[in-house]
Design an enzyme around this catalytic site. Structure first.
Site, mmCIF file in Angstrom:
data_model
loop_
_atom_site.group_PDB
_atom_site.id
_atom_site.type_symbol
_atom_site.label_atom_id
_atom_site.label_comp_id
_atom_site.label_asym_id
_atom_site.label_seq_id
_atom_site.Cartn_x
_atom_site.Cartn_y
_atom_site.Cartn_z
ATOM 1 C CB THR A 1 -0.920 0.010 1.228
ATOM 2 O OG1 THR A 1 -1.761 -1.144 1.199
ATOM 3 C CG2 THR A 1 -1.782 1.261 1.269
ATOM 4 C CG PHE B 1 -1.312 -10.193 4.005
ATOM 5 C CD1 PHE B 1 -1.397 -10.638 5.307
ATOM 6 C CD2 PHE B 1 -1.883 -10.978 3.015
ATOM 7 C CE1 PHE B 1 -2.011 -11.840 5.619
ATOM 8 C CE2 PHE B 1 -2.513 -12.170 3.308
ATOM 9 C CZ PHE B 1 -2.567 -12.605 4.627
ATOM 10 C CB CYS B 2 -0.560 -3.380 3.550
ATOM 11 S SG CYS B 2 -1.190 -2.816 5.135
ATOM 12 C CG ASN B 3 0.478 -6.762 -2.243
ATOM 13 O OD1 ASN B 3 -0.146 -6.445 -3.256
ATOM 14 N ND2 ASN B 3 1.709 -7.224 -2.282
#
Length: 778
Positions: free
Chosen positions: A55, A324-326
């Site tokens: 992110t 997972f911020c992806n």
């Protein structure tokens, strides 16, 4: 120099700029890169990034957009298929472009070719068609935690790193390694302390320091943490022998775990897990020590990641869950479309929550990672957890059907979140009377009258839409038990009838125990809280608190808002709230029993939770609904029939069967109803009990607290595992209720034995009765 040495380079080639973390390093890069905006005579710059990016990388486009620079996402496949070499007339263009990609995906552990760095910088590989000169940002945060990075060979222009991901300390320090070839081109607008060689306060004159690091390190750097870095690198080398050995060690663990996981099968041959990977874990050069997966049931349906997380915690295993911020990698591997992301947001799912399934489809996954301190025993412990929870005899039996599923059709766009209070209130303790006599934990009846009948008006009649679906000749649904929990996470106080207030049952969860940092203590951290029994005496206006081995103590029910009280900050489920302390005498009592410093605080009438707004069918907009110190909603309801069916399933897994009453206590409900069919409460949209009307706001997803015996405080993780196996893909049990009391000339009393009239959800199919009784509407 120790940092540069770790990455096989020198100060001649790279400069280290210390930041607060990897994210700050990425933000600094976006702010200082020499972008050429759209609309100039020269061709404009492009910011290109791999969709499989964190992110914090994708967020750089917010800065480039404000500078009128176009951002272009590309997939890994598009990079691999990109055309080589620009036309000769475009190779001489000097417009700077920036391409960012991760050395290792934080989602799947895929290692992208480091050869891309030189190929892109030389023009051999072009991420997109754009005349100019390409620079490369290598996101190395995940990669360098377990693999060696040689910047002498792979000379990226920008390398953001996070030190705690390398050796676990410090958490507030990162760095941006900048190639000295591009360093002079970087731009700086803001200048903080220590970055100026000279400046004038009265005129627009500023001259930066010559050193690139000093020019970009605004203010005082975290010098004590920087000093600790040398010790961290030295210890890492001493314990492991270097990053190459860490790479081999962690990959061996991941390869072993992947091999076992991918071969686990149910009796019908169905796989136990679905692994999200771009490789087959055959080489540490292309795969890092990360395994991303979802657990499946025997029918191939995904079990929600929040359920897996709860089960793992019972086995002292920490897993990461979600995306997972992806988001890019999550969409790619889980086949989630852009429209799915937006639709999930509309039904209430946001990053980091526990809504793991929407319309039966996963919103995220589970990730395990291995580090240099991980061992073979750790891998075996994790695998044993998967095997024992998914492949035991009971787990292969037909699970109960879950009738509540989050759907995009049934949830309005303006979903509120039923969180905890922002503000709490004061309390005053009173001196103890003769509390040792006539103290009983038996059910309590009250004859309660409203405090201000003049301010009340007649309660609105139940609307015509609240006509229940009933069964011909079937048994009526009634209230079997009523419980309130005056002190959050302490023992229940059972009553036969009780007044209803604006926040739920009167005095329910008005108090809570906090640690010395003001954070709410629950049975998760301190199981012995269940041994503390509070009881409410409405006539004497006191709460009596007792437990075995301690003298009883009392607290006044009257608020102390107008008197001097100690105001403190505390937290309930990560929400910071204002509270009033109950004083040293009460704090000493709780601290002595629990064996740790703690205090009792109370919410008061003038500092209630911020009201939640909820639009419901058949009810006016409930703008003034407020909560006590509960986690989700005003009430929690469970069904005895559901308890009995769950008990049958659990008894098959336990050596000593549970009593029905014990199981009811574990679920800590406010209202226990006796309905003919198990889990039919999950089909209700509204219920009426006497003059009271409740909105069903959703299922209760259970955590490890149900594993705690409410009589002894002992844990048994089999309870949550059995619930998981019984419900199939979720750990739901019971439903949350909200009620907006309307002023009435009648007192609002909830009584045992009262009839419960449910209204079914729209489009809910009424299943045939299990007995000879028939259902009808009327």
């Amino acid at each position: 120099f120790r940092i540069l040495q770790h990455f096989h380079t020198t100060a001649e080639d790279y400069t280290i700029i210390f930041t607060s973390g990897c994210t700050a390093a990425l933000k600094l890069t976006a702010e200082s890169f020499p972008w050429i905006p759209e609309g100039t005579k020269q061709p404009s710059s492009r910011f290109c990034y791999l969709t499989d990016s964190h992110t914090s990388v994708v967020g750089m486009r917010g800065i480039t957009s404000s500078m009128n620079v176009l951002s272009v996402p590309v997939t890994p496949q598009e990079v691999l298929l990109a055309e080589s070499r620009l036309p000769a007339e475009e190779q001489n263009c000097t417009t700077p472009h920036l391409f960012s990609y991760p050395a290792q995906s934080n989602f799947s552990g895929t290692k992208y070719p480091l050869s891309w760095i030189q190929d892109i910088k030389s023009g051999k590989l072009c991420p997109i068609k754009a005349p100019g000169k390409w620079f490369v940002l290598l996101d190395a945060a995940s990669y360098v935690s377990s693999s060696p990075l040689d910047l002498g060979v792979h000379q990226a222009d920008f390398i953001p790193i996070s030190f705690y991901k390398i050796f676990g300390f410090p958490t507030g320090l990162g760095a941006l390694l900048v190639n000295n070839r591009i360093a002079p081109l970087l731009r700086k607008t803001y200048f903080g302390g220590g970055t100026a060689a000279a400046y004038l306060a009265g005129e627009d004159f500023y001259f930066p320091r010559k050193s690139i690091a000093e020019r970009f390190e605004d203010g005082t750097v975290s010098f004590l943490d920087i000093i600790a870095l040398k010790h961290g690198f030295d210890v890492l080398e001493k314990l492991t022998g270097g990053m190459e050995k860490i790479k081999q060690h962690t990959f061996a663990l991941a390869h072993y775990t992947y091999t076992v996981l991918s071969n686990l099968k149910y009796a019908n041959g169905a796989p136990v897990v679905r692994i999200y990977s771009d490789t087959d874990f055959n080489s540490p050069d292309v795969q890092g020590p990360i395994i991303n997966f979802n657990v499946l049931d025997e029918n191939g349906e995904v079990l929600g990641f929040s359920q897996v997380d709860k089960m793992a915690s019972l086995h002292n295993i920490h897993v990461r869950t979600g995306c997972f911020c992806n988001t890019g990698a999550c969409q790619m591997h889980l086949d989630i479309s852009n429209e799915d992301i937006q639709r999930n947001l509309q039904v209430g799912h946001v990053c980091g929550d526990d809504i793991d399934l929407v319309d039966g489809r996963p919103t995220g996954s589970v990730r395990i990672s291995f580090g240099y301190m991980s061992s073979f025993e750790d891998a075996q412990t994790f695998l044993n957890f998967i095997i024992t929870t998914r492949l035991s005899k009971s787990d292969t039996e037909i699970p109960f059907k879950s009738v509540t599923k989050l759907t995009t059709e049934s949830v309005p766009d303006d979903i509120p979140s039923f969180n905890n209070a922002d503000k709490l209130s004061p309390i005053l303790q009173i001196s103890d009377g003769d509390l040792r006599s006539n103290l009983s934990a038996t059910k309590t009846s009250v004859n309660w009258q409203p405090l201000d009948t003049e301010a009340e008006s007649i309660r609105a009649a139940v609307s015509e839409t609240a006509v229940p679906t009933c069964r011909k000749g079937g048994k009526p649904i009634t209230v079997a038990n009523i419980y309130l929990y005056p002190i959050k996470s302490c023992s229940a106080f059972e009553v036969t009838e009780w007044p209803v207030g604006n926040q739920g049952l009167l005095y329910d969860r008005n108090w809570m125990v906090v640690n010395q940092n003001g954070v709410c203590m629950t049975q998760k951290q301190e199981p012995r809280l269940c041994l503390i029994s509070p009881s409410i005496d409405l006539k004497q206006k006191i709460m009596v608190i007792q437990t075995e081995g301690m003298d009883p103590i009392s607290v006044s029910l009257e608020d102390n808002t107008e008197k001097e009280a100690v105001i403190c900050e505390s937290k309930v489920c990560s929400h910071r709230v204002k509270t009033y302390d109950c004083g040293e005498r009460i704090a000493g009592w709780f601290s002595m029993f629990l064996g740790r410093p703690c205090r009792l605080i109370r919410q008061s009438s003038d500092m209630k939770s911020k009201p939640h707004q909820k639009n419901t069918k058949g009810l006016s907009s409930a703008k003034n609904i407020s909560l006590s110190l509960v986690n989700e909603a005003q009430y929690l309801l469970i069904n005895v029939a559901s308890i009995l069916q769950l008990k049958e399933h659990i008894s098959a897994r336990l050596e000593k069967p549970l009593e029905t009453e014990e199981l009811i206590q574990r679920f800590r409900a406010n209202i226990v109803v006796s309905a003919p069919e198990s889990f039919e409460e999950e089909e209700w949209a509204e219920i009426s009990i006497g003059t009271l009307r409740f909105q069903v706001v959703g299922p209760c997803s259970r955590c490890q607290i149900i594993c705690i015996d409410q009589q002894s405080g002992e844990r048994n993780k089999e309870i949550l595992q059995s619930l998981s196996a019984a419900r199939g893909r979720k750990t739901n049990f019971g439903v949350y209720l909200m009620n907006q009391p309307l002023h009435s000339s009648f007192s609002d009393i909830l009584s045992v034995g009262s009839q419960v009239l449910p209204v079914l959800k729209e489009n809910t199919e009424v299943l045939p009765p299990t007995s000879s009784d028939e259902k009808c509407s009327g």
